[in-house]
Scaffold this active site. Structure first.
Site, PDB file in Angstrom:
ATOM      1  N   GLU A 128       0.894  -0.949   0.230  1.00  0.00           N
ATOM      2  CA  GLU A 128       0.405   0.083   0.053  1.00  0.00           C
ATOM      3  C   GLU A 128       0.720   1.211  -0.152  1.00  0.00           C
ATOM      4  OE1 GLU A 128      -2.436  -0.936  -1.099  1.00  0.00           O
ATOM      5  OE2 GLU A 128      -3.926  -0.277   0.169  1.00  0.00           O
ATOM      6  N   THR A 181      -4.733   6.899  -4.582  1.00  0.00           N
ATOM      7  CA  THR A 181      -5.013   7.077  -3.742  1.00  0.00           C
ATOM      8  C   THR A 181      -4.587   8.164  -3.428  1.00  0.00           C
ATOM      9  OG1 THR A 181      -6.054   5.320  -3.275  1.00  0.00           O
ATOM     10  CG2 THR A 181      -5.072   6.445  -1.909  1.00  0.00           C
TER      11      THR A 181
HETATM   12  N1  HSE Z   1      -8.545   4.775   3.883  1.00  0.00           N
HETATM   13  C1  HSE Z   1      -7.914   4.998   2.630  1.00  0.00           C
HETATM   14  C2  HSE Z   1      -7.876   6.825   1.745  1.00  0.00           C
HETATM   15  C3  HSE Z   1      -8.297   4.397   1.509  1.00  0.00           C
HETATM   16  O1  HSE Z   1      -8.752   7.054   2.199  1.00  0.00           O
HETATM   17  O2  HSE Z   1      -6.488   7.350   1.088  1.00  0.00           O
HETATM   18  C4  HSE Z   1      -7.729   4.173   0.276  1.00  0.00           C
HETATM   19  O3  HSE Z   1      -8.528   2.789  -0.613  1.00  0.00           O
END
Ligand code: HSE
Length: 310
Positions: A128, A181
């Site tokens: 991630e 993201t």
């Molecule tokens: N919590 C993360 C965000 C999840 O909202 O950036 C990304 O899938």
């Protein structure tokens, strides 16, 4: 066992009020992966079907997650990974998480399960980090544990699994535009007000309580996000109209799935979830953007083994 084929599910992170700490696992959408032992030490991504992603292990989230796992092992075994990608990167339903979590899950099975699920989460979080710049666990944890997962703490990592209420269904609409993201994180404010904190915590507590007690009304009226959604929703075409349509058709609540652009809604029962999907579709049919709709129960188990070969 020398080879394993798995289903690595998509996930919905944040679930409105739980930014970076809450996620749920889907059942009807995900990738498939084949992972096999090899005599050459290390990890090689030998095939990626469905998306244009790097084969270089150090640039691929699955490769990075496994390299991180292998660092903790004193073993000569190597691994090959084939990835059959159905989840589009930048969709908001945990594409990188499915690859990272699936890879470490498969390798752990082939090694005879030396690592706990929590440890696998920590390895997958490195994937991630490569994908988004932040090692968030709210997609990889529900992919590995199933159900809903609450990241109670990151340092040390503490994860609480919450079994999903049996009639809870998820509708996800994935507009076919890419939203990275890292970009969706870069627009977020680094400070919040006391008033926002009080409202968000009230809803988060309400949502967790509703999940434990299968109180669908409480789940619905806790699905509010006063912090992230107002800033991110402007990146998603017709977000407000889609959300309004979901609520008008009887969804318990609706919000941005992960960092978007996907939009999710929770409903009581499959028929309602389908109706909500039709309403979402009718909003997007009126604009010129393609989309997919997924209807899914919350997957209580997470990653599934499809086949084992010796
Ligand atoms: N919590 C993360 C965000 C999840 O909202 O950036 C990304 O899938």
């Amino acid at each position: 066992m020398n080879e394993i084929k798995i289903f690595a599910p998509a996930t919905v992170a944040n679930v409105s009020c739980g930014f970076d700490i809450l996620g749920l696992c889907l059942d009807t959408v995900g990738d498939e992966m084949v992972i096999r032992k090899s005599e050459t030490k290390g990890v090689r991504i030998t095939k990626i079907i469905g998306q244009d992603l790097p084969l270089d292990s150090e640039k691929n989230v699955a490769g990075v997650a496994v390299l991180n796992l292998l660092k903790e092992l004193n073993s000569d075994v190597g691994f090959e990974i084939e990835i059959y990608k159905n989840i589009k990167p930048g969709s908001g339903i945990g594409s990188s998480a499915a690859s990272s979590a699936g890879a470490v899950y498969g390798v752990n099975e082939l090694l005879g399960k030396p690592f706990s699920l929590k440890k696998l989460v920590s390895f997958a979080m490195e994937g991630e980090k490569l994908a988004s710049g932040t090692a968030h666990a709210d997609n990889v944890a529900p992919a590995l544990f199933g159900g809903f997962t609450l990241v109670k703490g990151y340092d040390p990592l503490e994860i609480i699994k919450i079994d999903p209420p049996s009639e809870l269904y998820v509708t996800v609409m994935h507009p076919k535009i890419e939203l990275k993201t890292s970009d969706a994180r870069s627009i977020l404010k680094q400070q919040i007000s006391l008033n926002q904190m009080v409202k968000q915590m009230g809803n988060f507590g309400g949502l967790i309580s509703g999940l434990y007690t299968s109180d669908y009304e409480l789940i619905g009226n806790s699905l509010h996000d006063y912090i992230i959604e107002p800033d991110r929703s402007i990146l998603i075409p017709e977000f407000d109209s889609v959300k309004k349509a979901c609520l008008a058709s009887g969804a318990l609540g609706s919000g941005i799935s992960g960092s978007g652009p996907s939009i999710f809604a929770l409903s009581r029962g499959e028929d309602k979830a389908k109706e909500v999907g039709e309403e979402m579709a009718s909003v997007y049919n009126s604009i010129n953007i393609n989309f997919d709709i997924h209807i899914s129960k919350v997957n209580p188990k997470g990653i599934k083994i499809i086949e084992k070969n010796s």
